[in-house]
Design an enzyme around this catalytic site. Structure first.
Site, PDB file in Angstrom:
ATOM      1  CG  HIS A   1      -0.267  -0.258   2.510  1.00  0.00           C
ATOM      2  ND1 HIS A   1       0.253   0.759   3.275  1.00  0.00           N
ATOM      3  CD2 HIS A   1       0.034  -1.410   3.168  1.00  0.00           C
ATOM      4  CE1 HIS A   1       0.815   0.252   4.364  1.00  0.00           C
ATOM      5  NE2 HIS A   1       0.704  -1.063   4.314  1.00  0.00           N
ATOM      6  N   GLY A   2       0.339   2.400  -0.025  1.00  0.00           N
ATOM      7  CA  GLY A   2       1.124   3.629  -0.160  1.00  0.00           C
ATOM      8  C   GLY A   2       2.273   3.760   0.815  1.00  0.00           C
TER       9      GLY A   2
END
Length: 161
Positions: free
Chosen positions: A13-14
């Site tokens: 994820h980010g």
């Protein structure tokens, strides 16, 4: 060469893709997760989170261990991500390298207790993490690179199930 391993049940994820990318300058990510490797929809979602210019492989734990031994990957800076301590242990059993294992995020569930913010562990998780530590793998607990690393053993010693 594996520069770091991470346990994060969200996998990629980010936070993982970008904050760790700037800290580690990795060139490839290997996600070692049996469920993700067999889920085409999840693989597509994970690929969308991958930073530009970074190679991404989503493999079963066994296939990921074989992949990181490939000379092409041995020549690259590789970041390996697992969803849980058992997968990390199974992977570590199959490799010769001893990179640091980062515990970043494990969501709350009924059988789990809080180890550190955003990290919940079960008795089984602790058992696998202890086995990993017995293999002389350093275990750090932190979500992002600029956060101060916490010592796994001192956090574990405060737990009560």
């Amino acid at each position: 060469m594996i520069i770091k391993m991470r346990i994060d049940d969200r996998l990629l994820h980010g936070q993982v893709a970008y904050s760790w990318k700037s800290a580690l300058s990795y060139e490839a990510i290997v996600i070692a997760d049996d469920n993700a490797a067999n889920d085409e929809v999840r693989k597509m979602a994970l690929k969308m989170s991958n930073p530009d210019g970074v190679r991404l492989a989503i493999r079963s734990v066994e296939d990921a261990a074989k992949l990181v031994k490939n000379p092409k990957l041995q020549a690259m800076k590789v970041f390996v991500i697992f969803s849980n301590p058992k997968a990390a242990y199974d992977f570590i059993e199959k490799i010769d390298e001893k990179p640091v294992l980062n515990i970043g995020g494990m969501q709350k569930q009924d059988d789990k207790v809080l180890l550190s913010p955003a990290v919940y562990v079960s008795k089984e998780d602790i058992s696998y993490l202890d086995k990993i530590q017995e293999k002389n793998i350093e275990i750090e607990v932190r979500q992002v690179p600029n956060e101060k690393s916490k010592n796994y053993t001192s956090l574990k010693n405060k737990l009560s199930f």
